[in-house]
Design an enzyme around this catalytic site. Structure first.
Site, PDB file in Angstrom:
ATOM      1  N   ASP A 178       0.578  -1.289  -0.157  1.00  0.00           N
ATOM      2  CA  ASP A 178      -0.316  -0.337  -0.239  1.00  0.00           C
ATOM      3  C   ASP A 178       0.692   1.252   0.031  1.00  0.00           C
ATOM      4  O   ASP A 178       2.450   1.463  -0.404  1.00  0.00           O
ATOM      5  CB  ASP A 178      -0.884  -0.242   1.185  1.00  0.00           C
ATOM      6  N   HIS A 196      -4.006   5.853   3.115  1.00  0.00           N
ATOM      7  CA  HIS A 196      -4.399   4.484   2.829  1.00  0.00           C
ATOM      8  C   HIS A 196      -4.096   3.408   3.681  1.00  0.00           C
ATOM      9  O   HIS A 196      -4.889   2.344   4.842  1.00  0.00           O
ATOM     10  CB  HIS A 196      -4.829   4.574   1.656  1.00  0.00           C
ATOM     11  N   SER A 227     -11.500  -1.367  -0.408  1.00  0.00           N
ATOM     12  CA  SER A 227      -9.846  -1.345   0.298  1.00  0.00           C
ATOM     13  C   SER A 227     -10.237  -1.782   1.945  1.00  0.00           C
ATOM     14  O   SER A 227      -9.085  -2.624   2.252  1.00  0.00           O
ATOM     15  CB  SER A 227      -9.852   0.348   0.082  1.00  0.00           C
TER      16      SER A 227
END
Length: 607
Positions: free
Chosen positions: A191, A242, A422
């Site tokens: 990520d 994220h 996600s």
């Protein structure tokens, strides 16, 4: 649901004939010792206790005890009644390959029999029904189901993590945590990198930064051994943090009186930074996947801990590239289960990579109401659904996890709600880690097929959303067919016919086999004792559809299972004869791959 004492119970050997006789005498003596108090006081109470049982609610329940309540028989001498009851009880148990080792009384006067082995509640329901049908002196009989504490962490924000425990669209995690927390398993977070958040650092390993472009790296350099997220904001666009949010869902530390808990909070997190300002290149992501799974990347030291699960909460439009597919294939061959997001375009998953690649589990997202989230992609490539949130109806309906307060630069630790496939993906990757912690021998094929086969029905509208909503407890319970580690068996060819059938004699057995050619029929022979029951489960590979059948010595089909591609096939058969009988288990191909790689399968058998 199994108990920790199950291993000790399984270690008890079934008594040989002299011991069996002693067991029968002991049981009768125990019943006698109970006197009149050991007998049910009368049929009135039995009628009052009549209940309706839903077999689906006990699908994963196990126990080694059986409760039997006897009626008084005032016209028969007490001693004769007790001895007769004990003998009949043992006879019924022996028909199912069971033996009562000892007994004690309940407060209501019923008898609790401790059996020689653990069995599924469904099997003991059959035993109990046979007893009641054959013996009018039994008021009722039932499995003594094992209750367990539902593991709930003390993290103060856990109550806001509806996506873990709510009945509608939650993951059914508390029951899974009673069996596994993911301990010993490493999960790679491929990520934007991960912040050393106070709620993550206890599970955080040293990772690697694969962002090669210094311009977009946002940390001032190219590849290095620092996978910390410096922020992926561009210009005035705020950083997303994220990777930190995904990492919290995967394995935030639990029971630390801080923030939230992760799905696999006993697992370790391997941060793999592949995205910076504006995203990440396909080649960098592919390198990160291979490295995390234990593969080598030129100029990069090997990962200190090989990841058994790789989380890809990322994607872009376009077809699956050769670079990405090669990386996924290699990761799979190295034993890593890769889980990827379906995408947030409200469209067909086939148009987005890596969701349209092979050798991964593709996850779409559900709202808190249990329907496909408004943004979530869908299609034939989707394998399962998991909670991803939908904040159109309120921020509380998003997924809560770890984050950072920084906008353009690093701020302080925080928590926030997000929505997306996600967010759904780490729920499934976490479940894979729970399964692998309980049985490290599982292959990526087995993890995928068992997850897909143990889902529950999606409560709301969700077309082309895979096999259903992932159920953590069901998936973890599905790790072992018989509740214990099996004997490993290698398939021996030729075994295409009854005459060539491979004998299985140690149970539970786990056969590693393969369909070598289109017409290959793999056959196994089992001797089933009189009144004995055999159960088999076929776990094919994710890209194939193999079928399972039971046949007798005359090749008559006794039972067959023909479920769809990527799902388990399960069968059960009881030998009703008074003598042992040979049963032939046949694995055949309906469609899909062949050969040592494409044709692989696992056959589990318990007796």
């Amino acid at each position: 649901m199994r108990h920790a004492r199950a291993d000790a119970a399984r270690a008890k050997a079934m008594p040989a004939s002299p011991a069996a006789a002693l067991a029968r005498i002991a049981l009768a003596a125990l019943l006698l010792a109970g006197g009149a108090a050991a007998l049910w006081p009368g049929p009135t109470h039995a009628r009052a206790l009549a209940v309706t049982v839903d077999p689906a609610l006990e699908a994963d329940a196990w126990t080694d005890r059986l409760v039997i309540a006897y009626r008084t028989a005032e016209t028969t001498p007490m001693r004769r009644t007790l001895l007769s009851a004990a003998n009949r009880t043992q006879q019924h148990l022996q028909r199912f390959g069971l033996q009562a080792l000892d007994s004690h009384s309940t407060a209501q006067g019923a008898q609790v029999l401790h059996l020689n082995r653990w069995a599924r509640a469904a099997e003991l329901r059959q035993v109990a029904a046979a007893m009641v049908a054959a013996d009018p002196n039994i008021a009722y009989a039932e499995p003594d189901l094992l209750m367990q504490p539902q593991s709930v962490p003390n993290d103060p924000m856990y109550g806001q993590q509806w996506h873990y425990f709510e009945a509608t669209a939650g993951l059914n995690l508390p029951a899974a945590w009673d069996l596994s927390t993911g301990s010993g398993v490493t999960i790679a977070v491929v990520d934007t990198g991960v912040r050393p958040h106070a709620d993550l650092v206890g599970n955080l390993l040293a990772g690697y930064d694969f962002v090669a472009n210094k311009t977009t790296a946002a940390d001032g350099d190219g590849r290095d051994a620092d996978a910390t997220d410096p922020g992926d904001g561009c210009g005035t666009a705020a950083a997303s943090w994220h990777g930190t949010h995904v990492a919290g869902t995967l394995a935030a530390v639990a029971n630390n009186n801080l923030g939230v808990a992760g799905v696999a909070h006993g697992a370790r997190l391997l941060p793999v930074r592949v995205m910076g300002c504006g995203g990440g290149y396909n080649s960098d992501i592919a390198s990160g996947i291979v490295w995390a799974a234990g593969g080598s990347v030129s100029g990069v030291a090997a990962a200190a801990s090989k990841a058994r699960v790789v989380n890809l909460s990322l994607g872009s439009s376009g077809s699956c590239s050769a670079t990405m597919q090669s990386a996924l294939d290699q990761a799979r061959s190295l034993g890593a289960t890769v889980v990827a997001a379906a995408g947030n375009n409200s469209g067909a998953t086939a148009k987005y990579s890596p969701a349209n690649c092979r050798n991964l589990i593709v996850v779409t997202a559900l709202s808190r109401e249990g329907k496909r989230a408004s943004y979530a992609n869908f299609g034939a490539e989707v394998d399962v659904a998991a909670p991803g949130g939908d904040m159109a109806t309120g921020s509380a309906n998003g997924v809560l996890s770890t984050s950072n307060t920084g906008m353009l630069t690093v701020g302080s630790d925080s928590y926030r709600v997000e929505q997306g496939t996600s967010m759904a993906t780490p729920h499934v990757a976490g479940v894979a880690a729970l399964m692998l912690a309980r049985n490290p021998a599982l292959t990526p094929d087995e993890v995928e097929v068992l997850i897909k086969s143990s889902t529950r029905k999606i409560p709301g509208a969700c077309t082309s959303c895979g096999t259903g909503l992932v159920d953590a407890a069901a998936a973890v319970n599905a790790v072992f067919l018989a509740g214990s580690a099996p004997t490993l068996v290698t398939e021996v060819e030729p075994n295409n016919s009854h005459a060539q059938a491979q004998l299985l004699s140690s149970f539970p057995a786990k056969v590693k086999g393969s369909i070598n050619a289109n017409g290959d029929l793999d056959t196994y022979r089992i001797s089933v004792p009189a009144k004995g029951t055999v159960k088999a489960r076929l776990i094919g590979n994710a890209e194939s559809d193999y079928n399972l059948a039971f046949r007798n010595t005359k090749s008559v089909v006794l039972a067959t299972s023909v479920r769809a591609k990527g799902l388990t096939d399960e069968l059960s058969w009881t030998n009703s004869a008074s003598t042992a009988a040979d049963l032939f288990v046949r694995v055949s191909r309906a469609s899909g791959g062949v050969g040592d790689s494409g044709g692989r399968y696992t056959l589990e058998v318990t007796r």
